[in-house]
Scaffold this motif. Structure first.
Motif, PDB file in Angstrom:
ATOM      1  N   ASP A   1      25.860  37.899  43.172  1.00  0.00           N
ATOM      2  CA  ASP A   1      26.289  39.014  42.322  1.00  0.00           C
ATOM      3  C   ASP A   1      27.733  39.418  42.630  1.00  0.00           C
ATOM      4  O   ASP A   1      28.518  39.699  41.718  1.00  0.00           O
ATOM      5  N   ARG A   2      28.097  39.465  43.913  1.00  0.00           N
ATOM      6  CA  ARG A   2      29.463  39.818  44.293  1.00  0.00           C
ATOM      7  C   ARG A   2      30.456  38.779  43.776  1.00  0.00           C
ATOM      8  O   ARG A   2      31.532  39.118  43.263  1.00  0.00           O
ATOM      9  N   LYS A   3      30.119  37.500  43.915  1.00  0.00           N
ATOM     10  CA  LYS A   3      30.994  36.432  43.436  1.00  0.00           C
ATOM     11  C   LYS A   3      31.145  36.496  41.913  1.00  0.00           C
ATOM     12  O   LYS A   3      32.237  36.284  41.373  1.00  0.00           O
ATOM     13  N   LYS A   4      30.059  36.773  41.202  1.00  0.00           N
ATOM     14  CA  LYS A   4      30.093  36.868  39.748  1.00  0.00           C
ATOM     15  C   LYS A   4      30.981  38.043  39.326  1.00  0.00           C
ATOM     16  O   LYS A   4      31.810  37.931  38.418  1.00  0.00           O
ATOM     17  N   ALA A   5      30.843  39.194  40.001  1.00  0.00           N
ATOM     18  CA  ALA A   5      31.660  40.368  39.691  1.00  0.00           C
ATOM     19  C   ALA A   5      33.135  40.094  39.988  1.00  0.00           C
ATOM     20  O   ALA A   5      34.026  40.489  39.219  1.00  0.00           O
ATOM     21  N   GLU A   6      33.410  39.405  41.080  1.00  0.00           N
ATOM     22  CA  GLU A   6      34.783  39.057  41.449  1.00  0.00           C
ATOM     23  C   GLU A   6      35.393  38.123  40.404  1.00  0.00           C
ATOM     24  O   GLU A   6      36.549  38.293  40.003  1.00  0.00           O
ATOM     25  N   ALA A   7      34.624  37.148  39.960  1.00  0.00           N
ATOM     26  CA  ALA A   7      35.106  36.217  38.939  1.00  0.00           C
ATOM     27  C   ALA A   7      35.408  36.955  37.640  1.00  0.00           C
ATOM     28  O   ALA A   7      36.432  36.690  36.994  1.00  0.00           O
ATOM     29  N   GLN A   8      34.559  37.890  37.261  1.00  0.00           N
ATOM     30  CA  GLN A   8      34.810  38.667  36.044  1.00  0.00           C
ATOM     31  C   GLN A   8      36.069  39.519  36.199  1.00  0.00           C
ATOM     32  O   GLN A   8      36.875  39.629  35.292  1.00  0.00           O
ATOM     33  N   ARG A   9      36.235  40.126  37.357  1.00  0.00           N
ATOM     34  CA  ARG A   9      37.387  40.985  37.606  1.00  0.00           C
ATOM     35  C   ARG A   9      38.696  40.187  37.520  1.00  0.00           C
ATOM     36  O   ARG A   9      39.692  40.652  36.990  1.00  0.00           O
TER      37      ARG A   9
ATOM     38  N   GLU B   1      36.742  31.665  34.752  1.00  0.00           N
ATOM     39  CA  GLU B   1      35.638  31.050  34.022  1.00  0.00           C
ATOM     40  C   GLU B   1      35.253  29.751  34.701  1.00  0.00           C
ATOM     41  O   GLU B   1      36.091  29.060  35.262  1.00  0.00           O
ATOM     42  N   THR B   2      33.972  29.432  34.620  1.00  0.00           N
ATOM     43  CA  THR B   2      33.497  28.159  35.140  1.00  0.00           C
ATOM     44  C   THR B   2      33.470  27.184  33.970  1.00  0.00           C
ATOM     45  O   THR B   2      32.944  27.486  32.905  1.00  0.00           O
ATOM     46  N   LEU B   3      34.058  26.027  34.181  1.00  0.00           N
ATOM     47  CA  LEU B   3      34.145  25.024  33.134  1.00  0.00           C
ATOM     48  C   LEU B   3      33.625  23.702  33.681  1.00  0.00           C
ATOM     49  O   LEU B   3      34.176  23.174  34.644  1.00  0.00           O
TER      50      LEU B   3
END
Length: 134
Positions: free
Chosen positions: A17-25, A29-31
């Motif tokens: 969840d922390r990694k996902k929030a950091e990526a959004q911030r 994007e994952t490609l």
């Protein structure tokens, strides 16, 4: 009934969840990229030659380099190079010559005529050229 998570499972879920929030911030994007094995091998060689340890780092640098280039340079880099020019091998030339001679025997009258000498006495072609025409 929902299963109760263990401490390790809770920690893993929190980490994701922390990694996902950091990526959004950061707008990351994952490609998923499919790459031919030969291309991947070439990229691995380039990584070793230039000191990269992660493919992602190399690709990000390539992307930034491309985006920093002028529109003309981007267009030049994106051009698809044509296949090499058609090359006539000696074997193919002999086959063509043989087929041409056979066609001339079947349909006489369309042979190439040897040029007549020029009025001032110079030859239009040399002896080697005449051999080709015979």
């Amino acid at each position: 009934m929902a299963e109760k998570k263990t401490g390790a499972a809770k920690h893993s879920a929190d980490y994701r969840d922390r990694k996902k929030a950091e990526a959004q911030r950061f707008g990351i994007e994952t490609l998923a990229v499919e790459m031919a094995a030969g291309t991947r091998a070439g990229m691995t060689g380039a990584m070793k030659a230039h000191g990269y340890t992660q493919l992602q780092e190399l690709l990000q640098n390539l992307h930034r380099s491309f985006l920093a280039a002028s529109p003309e340079e981007q267009a030049r880099r994106l051009q698809q190079h044509d296949a090499p020019a058609f090359r006539i091998s000696p074997k193919l030339a002999r086959q063509f010559e043989k087929a041409s001679r056979a066609e001339l025997k079947r349909d006489p009258g369309c042979e190439i005529e040897v040029p007549k000498p020029l009025p001032h006495g110079e030859q239009q072609c040399n002896a080697a050229q005449l051999d080709i025409l015979e």
